[in-house]
Structures are given as C-alpha cells and as structure tokens.
Design a protein around this motif. Structure first.
Motif, short mmCIF file in Angstrom:
data_model
loop_
_atom_site.label_atom_id
_atom_site.label_comp_id
_atom_site.label_asym_id
_atom_site.label_seq_id
_atom_site.Cartn_x
_atom_site.Cartn_y
_atom_site.Cartn_z
N GLU A 162 0.87 -1.18 0.00
CA GLU A 162 0.00 0.00 0.00
C GLU A 162 0.91 1.23 0.00
N PRO A 163 1.12 1.87 -1.14
CA PRO A 163 2.06 3.00 -1.20
C PRO A 163 1.58 4.17 -0.35
N VAL A 164 2.48 4.73 0.44
CA VAL A 164 2.10 5.85 1.31
C VAL A 164 2.96 7.09 1.06
N ARG A 165 3.95 7.00 0.20
CA ARG A 165 4.81 8.14 -0.08
C ARG A 165 4.52 8.70 -1.47
N GLU A 166 4.54 10.03 -1.59
CA GLU A 166 4.24 10.68 -2.86
C GLU A 166 5.20 10.24 -3.95
N SER A 167 6.49 10.21 -3.63
CA SER A 167 7.48 9.76 -4.60
C SER A 167 7.34 8.25 -4.80
N LEU A 168 7.28 7.84 -6.06
CA LEU A 168 7.08 6.43 -6.37
C LEU A 168 8.35 5.75 -6.88
N GLY A 169 9.49 6.45 -6.73
CA GLY A 169 10.75 5.87 -7.19
C GLY A 169 11.11 4.59 -6.46
N GLY A 170 10.95 4.58 -5.13
CA GLY A 170 11.26 3.39 -4.35
C GLY A 170 10.33 2.24 -4.68
N LEU A 171 9.05 2.55 -4.92
CA LEU A 171 8.09 1.53 -5.31
C LEU A 171 8.47 0.93 -6.66
N GLN A 172 8.85 1.78 -7.59
CA GLN A 172 9.21 1.29 -8.92
C GLN A 172 10.41 0.34 -8.85
N LYS A 173 11.40 0.69 -8.03
CA LYS A 173 12.58 -0.19 -7.88
C LYS A 173 12.18 -1.53 -7.27
N ALA A 174 11.28 -1.49 -6.28
CA ALA A 174 10.84 -2.73 -5.65
C ALA A 174 10.09 -3.61 -6.65
N LEU A 175 9.22 -3.01 -7.47
CA LEU A 175 8.47 -3.78 -8.45
C LEU A 175 9.39 -4.40 -9.50
N LYS A 176 10.39 -3.64 -9.92
CA LYS A 176 11.34 -4.18 -10.90
C LYS A 176 12.10 -5.36 -10.33
N ALA A 177 12.47 -5.27 -9.04
CA ALA A 177 13.19 -6.38 -8.41
C ALA A 177 12.31 -7.63 -8.33
N VAL A 178 11.03 -7.44 -8.01
CA VAL A 178 10.10 -8.57 -7.96
C VAL A 178 9.95 -9.20 -9.34
N CYS A 179 9.84 -8.37 -10.37
CA CYS A 179 9.68 -8.88 -11.73
C CYS A 179 10.93 -9.63 -12.19
N GLU A 180 12.10 -9.08 -11.88
CA GLU A 180 13.35 -9.74 -12.25
C GLU A 180 13.50 -11.09 -11.56
N ALA A 181 12.93 -11.21 -10.36
CA ALA A 181 12.99 -12.47 -9.62
C ALA A 181 11.88 -13.43 -10.05
N LYS A 182 11.05 -12.97 -11.01
CA LYS A 182 9.90 -13.75 -11.49
C LYS A 182 8.91 -14.04 -10.36
N GLY A 183 8.74 -13.04 -9.50
CA GLY A 183 7.78 -13.15 -8.42
C GLY A 183 6.49 -12.43 -8.75
N LYS A 184 5.63 -12.29 -7.76
CA LYS A 184 4.36 -11.58 -7.92
C LYS A 184 4.18 -10.58 -6.79
N VAL A 185 3.41 -9.53 -7.07
CA VAL A 185 3.17 -8.50 -6.07
C VAL A 185 1.83 -7.83 -6.38
N VAL A 186 1.13 -7.43 -5.32
CA VAL A 186 -0.12 -6.67 -5.46
C VAL A 186 0.15 -5.25 -4.99
N VAL A 187 -0.20 -4.26 -5.81
CA VAL A 187 0.00 -2.85 -5.47
C VAL A 187 -1.35 -2.18 -5.29
N VAL A 188 -1.62 -1.64 -4.11
CA VAL A 188 -2.88 -0.97 -3.84
C VAL A 188 -2.93 0.35 -4.62
N VAL A 189 -3.97 0.51 -5.43
CA VAL A 189 -4.07 1.70 -6.29
C VAL A 189 -4.87 2.83 -5.65
#
Length: 311
Positions: free
Chosen positions: A33-60
């Motif tokens: 559940e993103p709580v910070r206005e800047s989404l740079g950290g979220l984007q890095k986390a999502l890329k890491a999950v994708c590179e690991a071939k994992g899954k993640v749910v992001v609250v919109v």
C-alpha cells in the motif's frame, strides 16, 4: 500462501527489493500500500520482484499517506511501466464508506492488472458479490480480519480467499513484554476456509507518519515454537535504559546483547536467518545502523522464518 502486507515506507520497500528472490522462491505474494508521494522506491521494488519472477499486489487507492486522496499516479505507474508484466497486480482497497459504484468502477478500471479485492471495511458484500457475477470466482479476495466479519466473507466463498491478521501489538517499546503470542494463522488458515493468509509483519497495521522520541529501543524477532503446535511468537528485546530519549546507539547495543544471548542460548527456537547473522555482525562492529535499518532486518527475519517453515 503467505501474503505479507507492507505500507510503502522506505525501509519496507527496501525489504521487498532485497528479499525479492526469497519471496519469489517461497511463492509468497506481498501486498504494498504505497504511502509516499514519490514512487521511485516503489518502482525499484516492483522491478526487483519482476526480475525475480515473483508476484506483487500494489494498492491503487491507498487509505493512508500521500495518496489517500487519490492514487492516479500509482495507476499511471502500473499502466506505463508494468502493463505487460503478469507478476504485478492491482489491489483495490474496499473501505468503509465506499459506494458499490466506486468499488466496481475501480475494479473495472484496473482489469488489465488482474485486480485483487482487499476487503477492509466495505459493508455491501452481497451487492458487490452480485455485481461481480462470474468474475467473483476468478478474483483474489483479501480480507483484513479486523474489518471484515465472517458473515461478510461468506458472500465470496467461491473466490480465492486470503485472511490477513495483525499479530503485532502496538505499544510503547518500554511496555512490550519480553515475548508473547504472535499468530497461528500459518497453521489454521485452511480451517477458516481460506486459501492463503497474511500479516503486517513485525510492524503492525497501525499507521503513523513518524514516531516520537524513542525512550526505549526494541528489536522484534518472531519464532515458531514446535512445542506449541508450531504457533508463532515474538520476542521484544528491549534496552535497559528507558528514562530519556538520549543515546539511541547505546540503547540499541543493550537490546542487541539480549538478542544475541537468546539466539545463542541452548535450545533456542529462533531460526538463524541471514538477518540474525547481520544483527550479530552489527554487535561485533558495535555499529548502530539507524532504527529504519533495524526494522528492515526484523521484517527480513520474519520473511525468512516463514519461508523456512513452508520449505
């Protein structure tokens, strides 16, 4: 399986990023559940999950933090950067006071990202189930235990259901007992008719932007006790000094001594995770890395402990 629920503060996103391989290998599906206005950290986390071939749910449509008034920038990030990434799914937070039309509108708007419905206070369960129709069974339904009754959950019994309970008791650090029960949901979730379970790790569901001055430093470590039917408990290793907010580094050292003693004690039930090894290294170097980093290690230990249990 296991769904750790993260609020998107800096060290929570770092925890996801650094444990992406571990989460993917274990088949765990984190919720952010993103709580910070800047989404740079979220984007890095999502890329890491994708590179690991994992899954993640992001609250919109977050309930807390900088995006509580509207999550358009989160939706844009998912659409622009992760539309063709099957591992990144949208989470629709169904809150108290939300209308059925708004709930379905958010669901329809994010269909390209296989939306997960997170039931967190929404009251019209029958109306929502009827509106979803045939799509009810195909969707993942995450129920926040404190905000969704058993009667409400019955409307979604044909879907993939996940129950999330908060095992962390929020108190002042000085008021924590040395250890206490944390959860047995990793054992009992199927008994509740659920297909998976989750928790808020060693942070808890109570959200605050920042804490006040820390009079006591506490390090929280979970462990599974085979002598208690594999229930999970949590240690709260507290500093000796609790009277003033001064010398956090010295107080961390006091708490760390207790942690290492418990880990090294004969018959210790604390799993020797990589996070525990790092705690020991911090003691050897007499280094205080800051409270955010300590929280990150505590969350990592919890993830490693869960991964070991289900290995």
């Amino acid at each position: 399986m296991y769904h750790p629920y993260f609020r998107g503060k800096q060290y929570e996103l770092i925890t996801i990023r650094e444990n992406a391989q571990r989460l993917a290998k274990a088949g765990f599906l984190p919720i952010i559940e993103p709580v910070r206005e800047s989404l740079g950290g979220l984007q890095k986390a999502l890329k890491a999950v994708c590179e690991a071939k994992g899954k993640v749910v992001v609250v919109v449509n977050p309930h807390y933090g900088d995006h509580s008034a509207g999550g358009d920038s989160i939706s844009t990030l998912l659409a622009d950067g992760f539309l063709d990434t099957p591992g990144v799914e949208a989470g629709v937070l169904l809150k108290n006071g939300m209308s059925l039309a708004d709930a379905m509108g958010c669901f329809e708007a994010h269909k390209a990202h296989s939306p997960t419905l997170i039931h967190a206070g929404f009251t019209d369960g029958k109306g929502l189930a009827d509106a979803l129709g045939n799509e009810l069974g195909a969707a993942r339904h995450v129920f926040i235990d404190e905000h969704s009754s058993k009667l409400y959950r019955r409307h979604f019994k044909d879907g993939h259901r996940v129950l999330v309970k908060d095992g962390f008791e929020r108190r002042r650090n000085r008021d924590h007992p040395d250890s206490e029960f944390f959860s047995d949901l990793h054992i009992t979730y199927a008994d509740d008719g659920m297909d998976g379970f989750g928790d808020f790790l060693t942070v808890g569901d109570d959200y605050s932007e920042s804490g006040g001055p820390a009079y006591a430093i506490a390090i929280h470590l979970t462990f599974i006790d085979p002598a208690a039917d594999d229930a999970m408990f949590i240690y709260h290793f507290k500093s000796d000094r609790m009277d003033t907010p001064t010398d956090p580094a010295g107080k961390f050292a006091e708490a760390l001594e207790k942690l290492v003693a418990a880990v090294d004690a004969p018959g210790s039930k604390i799993y020797p995770t990589e996070a525990v090894a790092e705690f020991k290294a911090l003691r050897e170097k007499a280094h205080f890395p800051g409270l955010g980093y300590v929280k990150k290690l505590s969350m990592q230990h919890h993830i490693e402990t869960m991964a070991r249990y289900f290995a």
